[in-house]
Each structure stands twice: as structure tokens, then as C-alpha cells.
Design a protein around this motif. Structure first.
Motif, PDB file in Angstrom:
ATOM      1  N   ILE A  96       0.967  -1.063   0.039  1.00 19.34           N
ATOM      2  CA  ILE A  96      -0.021   0.006   0.101  1.00 19.34           C
ATOM      3  C   ILE A  96       0.845   1.247  -0.082  1.00 19.34           C
ATOM      4  CG2 ILE A  96      -1.663   1.162   1.603  1.00 19.34           C
ATOM      5  CD1 ILE A  96      -2.572  -1.269   2.435  1.00 19.34           C
ATOM      6  N   ALA A  97       0.468   2.162  -0.616  1.00 13.24           N
ATOM      7  CA  ALA A  97       1.428   3.449  -0.830  1.00 13.24           C
ATOM      8  C   ALA A  97       1.432   4.248   0.546  1.00 13.24           C
ATOM      9  CB  ALA A  97       1.007   4.379  -2.065  1.00 13.24           C
ATOM     10  N   ALA A  98       2.458   4.419   1.058  1.00 13.89           N
ATOM     11  CA  ALA A  98       2.615   5.416   2.360  1.00 13.89           C
ATOM     12  C   ALA A  98       4.019   5.647   2.439  1.00 13.89           C
ATOM     13  CB  ALA A  98       1.973   4.414   3.697  1.00 13.89           C
ATOM     14  N   GLY A  99       4.360   6.493   3.313  1.00 14.54           N
ATOM     15  CA  GLY A  99       5.558   6.902   3.642  1.00 14.54           C
ATOM     16  C   GLY A  99       6.370   7.809   2.274  1.00 14.54           C
ATOM     17  N   SER A 100       7.631   7.207   2.368  1.00 12.22           N
ATOM     18  CA  SER A 100       8.595   8.238   1.543  1.00 12.22           C
ATOM     19  C   SER A 100       7.791   7.940  -0.098  1.00 12.22           C
ATOM     20  CB  SER A 100       9.980   7.349   1.318  1.00 12.22           C
ATOM     21  OG  SER A 100      10.095   5.992   1.136  1.00 12.22           O
ATOM     22  N   ILE A 101       7.375   6.762  -0.418  1.00 12.13           N
ATOM     23  CA  ILE A 101       6.803   6.770  -1.829  1.00 12.13           C
ATOM     24  C   ILE A 101       5.998   7.773  -2.218  1.00 12.13           C
ATOM     25  CG2 ILE A 101       5.292   4.926  -1.528  1.00 12.13           C
ATOM     26  CD1 ILE A 101       6.216   3.292  -3.848  1.00 12.13           C
ATOM     27  N   VAL A 102       5.098   8.156  -1.038  1.00 20.35           N
ATOM     28  CA  VAL A 102       4.038   8.963  -1.221  1.00 20.35           C
ATOM     29  C   VAL A 102       4.969  10.269  -1.467  1.00 20.35           C
ATOM     30  CG1 VAL A 102       1.900  10.154  -0.106  1.00 20.35           C
ATOM     31  CG2 VAL A 102       2.288   7.823  -0.074  1.00 20.35           C
ATOM     32  N   ARG A 103       5.835  10.535  -0.386  1.00 19.52           N
ATOM     33  CA  ARG A 103       6.394  11.858  -0.576  1.00 19.52           C
ATOM     34  C   ARG A 103       7.200  12.034  -1.943  1.00 19.52           C
ATOM     35  NH1 ARG A 103       8.003  10.239   4.523  1.00 19.52           N
ATOM     36  NH2 ARG A 103       9.941   9.832   3.957  1.00 19.52           N
ATOM     37  N   ASN A 104       7.738  10.886  -2.268  1.00 22.95           N
ATOM     38  CA  ASN A 104       8.485  11.269  -3.620  1.00 22.95           C
ATOM     39  C   ASN A 104       8.089  10.890  -5.016  1.00 22.95           C
ATOM     40  OD1 ASN A 104      10.609  11.444  -1.666  1.00 22.95           O
ATOM     41  ND2 ASN A 104      11.333   9.378  -1.375  1.00 22.95           N
ATOM     42  N   TYR A 105       6.850  10.372  -5.037  1.00 17.22           N
ATOM     43  CA  TYR A 105       6.129   9.977  -6.261  1.00 17.22           C
ATOM     44  C   TYR A 105       4.689  10.445  -6.381  1.00 17.22           C
ATOM     45  CZ  TYR A 105      10.660   7.300  -6.553  1.00 17.22           C
ATOM     46  OH  TYR A 105      11.960   7.046  -6.762  1.00 17.22           O
ATOM     47  N   PRO A 106       4.308  10.346  -7.430  1.00 16.32           N
ATOM     48  CA  PRO A 106       2.675  10.784  -7.479  1.00 16.32           C
ATOM     49  C   PRO A 106       2.014   9.634  -7.125  1.00 16.32           C
ATOM     50  CG  PRO A 106       3.599  10.727  -9.758  1.00 16.32           C
ATOM     51  CD  PRO A 106       4.505  10.425  -8.655  1.00 16.32           C
ATOM     52  N   PHE A 107       2.000   9.041  -6.107  1.00 16.10           N
ATOM     53  CA  PHE A 107       1.141   7.999  -5.365  1.00 16.10           C
ATOM     54  C   PHE A 107       0.250   8.410  -4.281  1.00 16.10           C
ATOM     55  CE2 PHE A 107       4.678   5.001  -6.649  1.00 16.10           C
ATOM     56  CZ  PHE A 107       3.655   4.091  -7.326  1.00 16.10           C
ATOM     57  N   LYS A 108      -1.056   8.317  -4.409  1.00 17.22           N
ATOM     58  CA  LYS A 108      -2.055   8.734  -3.042  1.00 17.22           C
ATOM     59  C   LYS A 108      -2.064   7.820  -1.909  1.00 17.22           C
ATOM     60  CE  LYS A 108      -6.547  10.701  -3.023  1.00 17.22           C
ATOM     61  NZ  LYS A 108      -7.649   9.930  -2.372  1.00 17.22           N
ATOM     62  N   GLU A 109      -1.630   8.542  -0.718  1.00 19.41           N
ATOM     63  CA  GLU A 109      -1.644   7.414   0.296  1.00 19.41           C
ATOM     64  C   GLU A 109      -2.790   6.426   0.470  1.00 19.41           C
ATOM     65  OE1 GLU A 109       0.085   8.103   4.633  1.00 19.41           O
ATOM     66  OE2 GLU A 109      -2.028   8.570   4.614  1.00 19.41           O
ATOM     67  N   GLY A 110      -2.383   5.193   0.880  1.00 17.89           N
ATOM     68  CA  GLY A 110      -3.591   4.269   0.849  1.00 17.89           C
ATOM     69  C   GLY A 110      -3.858   3.502  -0.542  1.00 17.89           C
ATOM     70  N   VAL A 111      -3.290   3.908  -1.556  1.00 12.57           N
ATOM     71  CA  VAL A 111      -3.828   3.350  -2.610  1.00 12.57           C
ATOM     72  C   VAL A 111      -2.952   1.763  -2.661  1.00 12.57           C
ATOM     73  CG1 VAL A 111      -2.873   3.086  -5.244  1.00 12.57           C
ATOM     74  CG2 VAL A 111      -4.101   5.336  -4.210  1.00 12.57           C
TER      75      VAL A 111
END
Ligand code: 5GP
Length: 268
Positions: A96-111
Motif C-alpha cells: 500500500i502506498a505510504a511513507g517515502s513513496i508518497v512523498r517522492n512519487y505521485p502516489f495517493k496514500e492508501g492506494v
């Protein structure tokens, strides 16, 4: 087993030699840090919760065919492990997208990330653990192409096993970081798998059950570690500060978290 000289002290664990070259002792200390050591505290019993959960996971993984460094718990905080030559990679598996992957890339948290995303960082504090790719890992001689393939395969298997195990306890395995080492030509899982190295969310409420509670001041981190450790290992949580009577047994589950897991086979 006699504890020998301190070999290495990290931010939350210390590693000691023993009288046998093949065996080391890992002590899970009560120290907790975040943001590259920028935030630090010492929290009573924290080490024992992480040690108990790590031991539980290592035993579970061994039972399901994953080779780890785990040998046995010596007491609440100390684990006997096989000596490995550690590979300086931090393998992060994300469901699930959270943490640095959400800060660094255009992922929505929780996806949901399906298939899971593997990210590998270079374990090097002085460089702030930069992200690697396969070519860099090979060029830097950190692992051979065959080892890298194997590391990714084992990581996905660990993800499959632990996601299913935690789901039964109503916990989502959002992401986790693991490290590997070599014992001869065998790749084994090393280090720890604990609330410090995983991101866990309650399936229903999506509340954090891991170090994010400490990182982002989301609540009482020790109450969270206490309850999630017992939830994971299937033992009843003890009220904060409660002492177990000498000789008293837990009523169900895996026995006392603090006495942790029984020794596994001593195969090398
Ligand atoms: P993120 O890259 O989002 O900060 O972290 C991803 C996952 O890996 C989280 O579960 C986090 O706790 C874990 N992780 C990343 N780097 C480290 C590290 O240096 N130490 C530990 N213990 N866990 C880490």
C-alpha cells in the motif's frame, strides 16, 4: 552460551560475539529513533516487544521454508543468531502506498500496490540510504545478479506469508524493510522484522500500529507496541507496567511474549 565482545552497536540493537564463531547475540535495546536519528528516545520494554515479534516471525518463516539467521531467544531482549556476512541492502516491500513513496512519487496514500512494489536502498547512513536499482547493485558489487534475483524472490515470499498471517489478526501489512546476509553460499534473512521496520494498519480503522505512531506523535507508542505485539503473537496483552507472577503461565497462545519463542532446530 557466553556473551562476548560488542561487535557493533546500531541505533536500536547491539550485536555481540559469543564463544562460537558461527553464533552471535543480538540485543534489542529500548532505544527508538526516527528521521535518520534526528528524533531519539528510550522507552521501557520497547526492546522486548520488538524482540518477541521478530522471534515469532522468524520462527513462522523458518517453518514455511524461509532461511533466517534466527536460532533462539536467550531472554526477553536477546536473540542468538547465526553469523552472517551482511549485504548492505535495505529491501522494502510495499503493498500500500505510504511513507517515502508518497512523498517522492505521485502516489495517493492508501492506494493498493498490486503487484507489490520492491524498492531497494543502499544501507549507508552517511549517504542517507539512497535508493538503488539493479544495475547499481551489480556495478557496486553489492550482490550478484543471481543473488539479487533470489533476494527479490524470498522478499515476495516473506510478504505473501506475513500479509496472510497478519490479515488473520485484522492487520494490514502496508510495507516492511528487511535485510539479508550470506552464510557461505546460502542467503538468509537477517536483522529484524518488528514494529520498527514494518508499517502496519488496523484493517478496519486504518490506524497506525507501528513506528509511525512515534515518528508523527500519533499517540502512546508503547501502548501501541504492547497491544500489537500481543495481537500478532496471539497472546493476551498485559496492562502497562503489570508484572507477571513468578511461574505464572499465559492462558493461551504463544506463552509470554517476553520469554518469547522456543528454540528452533539448530541446523546450520
Ligand atoms: P519509508 O521508505 O516509507 O520511509 O519506509 C518504508 C518501510 O521500511 C517502513 O515500514 C519503514 O519502517 C521501513 N524502513 C525504511 N528504512 C528503514 C530503516 O533504516 N530502519 C528501519 N528499521 N526500518 C526502515
Amino acid at each position: 552460551m557466553n556473551q562476548g565482545k560488542l561487535l557493533y552497536a546500531g541505533k536500536a540493537k547491539s550485536v555481540y560475539r559469543t564463544d562460537t564463531k558461527e553464533t552471535l547475540i543480538v540485543e534489542f535495546r529500548d532505544d527508538i529513533t526516527a528521521f535518520d536519528g534526528g528524533k531519539k528516545d528510550t522507552l521501557k520494554n520497547k526492546g522486548s516487544y520488538n524482540a518477541g515479534v521478530s522471534a515469532f516471525f522468524f520462527e513462522y518463516l523458518e517453518k514455511h521454508g524461509v532461511k533466517t539467521h534466527y536460532l533462539q531467544m536467550l531472554d526477553n531482549n536477546r536473540m542468538a543468531v547465526r553469523t552472517l556476512s551482511m549485504i548492505p541492502l535495505e529491501v522494502i516491500v510495499r503493498n500500500i502506498a505510504a511513507g517515502s513513496i508518497v512523498r517522492n512519487y505521485p502516489f495517493k496514500e492508501g492506494v493498493k500496490l498490486d503487484p507489490p512494489v520492491i524498492v531497494i536502498d543502499f544501507k549507508d547512513d552517511s549517504r542517507h540510504d539512497p535508493m538503488l536499482n539493479d544495475d547499481l547493485i551489480i556495478a557496486l558489487n553489492l550482490a550478484t545478479p543471481q543473488e539479487l534475483k533470489k533476494i527479490k524472490k524470498i522478499s515476495l515470499e516473506i510478504n505473501r506469508l506475513l500479509s496472510a498471517l497478519l490479515a488473520k489478526q485484522g492487520i494490514l501489512l502496508v510495507d516492511f524493510k528487511i535485510e539479508f546476509g550470506r552464510q557461505g553460499t546460502t542467503i538468509r534473512l537477517g536483522d529484524e522484522i518488528s514494529m520498527d521496520s514494518m508499517r502496519l494498519w488496523d484493517t478496519k480503522t486504518r490506524e497506525s500500529l507501528d513506528k509511525d505512531v512515534y515518528r508523527f506523535n500519533k499517540g502512546d507508542v508503547m501502548a501501541t507496541y504492547n497491544s500489537v505485539a500481543h495481537r500478532i503473537t496471539g497472546t493476551a496483552a498485559r496492562p502497562a507496567g503489570a508484572k507477571k507472577k513468578p511461574g505464572a503461565e499465559e492462558k493461551e497462545g504463544h506463552g509470554s511474549l517476553r520469554q518469547a519463542a522456543k528454540p528452533t532446530a539448530k541446523k546450520r
